[in-house]
Enzyme design. Sequence first.
Site, PDB file in Angstrom:
ATOM      1  N   TRP A 104      -9.330  -2.044 -26.886  1.00  0.00           N
ATOM      2  CA  TRP A 104      -9.532  -1.783 -25.283  1.00  0.00           C
ATOM      3  C   TRP A 104      -8.828  -0.529 -24.859  1.00  0.00           C
ATOM      4  CZ3 TRP A 104     -13.547  -3.499 -23.254  1.00  0.00           C
ATOM      5  CH2 TRP A 104     -14.021  -4.921 -23.539  1.00  0.00           C
ATOM      6  N   ASP A 176      -3.603  -1.087 -18.404  1.00  0.00           N
ATOM      7  CA  ASP A 176      -4.804  -2.005 -18.352  1.00  0.00           C
ATOM      8  C   ASP A 176      -3.919  -3.530 -18.728  1.00  0.00           C
ATOM      9  OD1 ASP A 176      -6.894  -3.782 -18.664  1.00  0.00           O
ATOM     10  OD2 ASP A 176      -7.707  -2.529 -20.205  1.00  0.00           O
ATOM     11  N   LYS A 200      -9.974 -13.226 -16.955  1.00  0.00           N
ATOM     12  CA  LYS A 200      -9.028 -13.731 -18.429  1.00  0.00           C
ATOM     13  C   LYS A 200      -8.090 -14.801 -17.461  1.00  0.00           C
ATOM     14  CE  LYS A 200     -11.041 -10.545 -20.510  1.00  0.00           C
ATOM     15  NZ  LYS A 200     -10.612  -9.157 -20.983  1.00  0.00           N
TER      16      LYS A 200
HETATM   17  C1  LIG Z   1     -11.565  -7.921 -21.055  1.00  0.00           C
HETATM   18  C2  LIG Z   1     -10.853  -6.715 -21.217  1.00  0.00           C
HETATM   19  C3  LIG Z   1     -11.630  -5.634 -20.767  1.00  0.00           C
HETATM   20  C4  LIG Z   1     -12.783  -5.461 -20.184  1.00  0.00           C
HETATM   21  O1  LIG Z   1     -12.931  -6.250 -18.943  1.00  0.00           O
HETATM   22  P1  LIG Z   1     -14.370  -6.329 -18.200  1.00  0.00           P
HETATM   23  O2  LIG Z   1     -14.011  -6.800 -16.957  1.00  0.00           O
HETATM   24  O3  LIG Z   1     -15.458  -6.904 -18.671  1.00  0.00           O
HETATM   25  O4  LIG Z   1     -14.600  -4.713 -17.825  1.00  0.00           O
HETATM   26  C5  LIG Z   1     -10.769  -4.471 -20.864  1.00  0.00           C
HETATM   27  N1  LIG Z   1      -9.419  -4.509 -21.303  1.00  0.00           N
HETATM   28  C6  LIG Z   1      -9.118  -5.569 -21.658  1.00  0.00           C
HETATM   29  C7  LIG Z   1      -7.242  -5.413 -21.970  1.00  0.00           C
HETATM   30  C8  LIG Z   1      -9.613  -6.781 -21.586  1.00  0.00           C
HETATM   31  O5  LIG Z   1      -8.942  -7.936 -22.009  1.00  0.00           O
END
Ligand SMILES: *Cc1c(COP(=O)(O)O)cnc(C)c1O
Length: 364
Positions: A104, A176, A200
Amino acid sequence: MDKNKIYNFSAGPAMLPIEVLKKARLELCNWKNSGKSVMEISHRSKEFTLILEELECNIRSLLNIPSHYKVLFCHGGARGQFSAIPINLLRNNLYPDYINSGYWSYSAAMESKKYCIPNIINVRQILNKKNCIFPMKDWKINNKNAYLHYCPNETIEGIAIYEEPKFDDNIIVIGDFSSTLFSRTIHLEKYSVIYASSQKNIGPAGVTIVIIRQDLLGKSRNICPSILNYEILFKNNSMFNTPATFSLYLSGLVLKWLKKLGGLKKIEKINKKKAKLLYNTIDSTNFYINDVASYNRSLMNVTFTITDNNLHKLFLKKSHEFGLHYLNGHSAVGGLRASIYNAMPIEGVISLTNFMKNFEKEHG
Ligand SMILES: *Cc1c(COP(=O)(O)O)cnc(C)c1O
């Protein structure tokens, strides 16, 4: 075979607390005796505004957010923020630092290339056959760069960075937090911007929470789409366009549930206990392997493989039959992964460890 209770280990969209789903079901057709579903009311109505205010209030109290930080509700998921971050924050200086610790964080760096020239810093290494992250003091960041972006929980590899930023005060640190927000306590002031998509650990898909220091608003490039523009979102109370009202409502119920449970200190304790159970089971045998150094192991996403890779398919089939769903690793890395976010009860983890021990007995 008896139908076991189903436990859902999906990495996202992930399971929600059953109490929350039951409450939503109860209110679904007749929300607060209004004769309507919460899905059917105007986002400009007083009732909905109250939902949004309460949600923000709970986010603020759970994370202890100081008043000079603003909370925005955005669209487009975390990937949307991969674009929003550079176009909102880079006007003259087009050189940010991007820490690469996994899938990511690397994806964020790649997306940023459309708007800037990222300095990508690899911080992962293998020591004694285990993946680990350099301590922050050894990150080769450039003090003159516009900001530093990193990901404290790599959802796919199951690698976490628990150390909190301690860089020079002028460094703008962006995190993030998609798969770790609300799973443990953090010191928000150590970050300038953090963001997380909802699916999540917060609610169903559809909402992206951005928490940003106020002085960073109003620095966007002219090309920034209004829908991603932090200042416009802030000035419009995150309702520049129609927000994902039902997802916001459900996220609100989840955070109320979390507050009632005892907040982040309490959930952190529970999450550590769950993760320990699972990692101990993996470590107790050579049959299963986790390849992350103990201090970088994710509390949320526990990745593992079976020494005999040929058994993965059977493991997935048998575990599914047993009521343990979505234990497959991400297609980018393969193997197995159990995502054990806040909503996963400890009973689910116990059930998984029992299954793993039995599977080993039969096939080890
Ligand atoms: C799931 C995830 C993403 C992508 O998320 P979306 O909402 O599908 O764009 C980005 N970074 C991390 C750390 C994630 O777990």
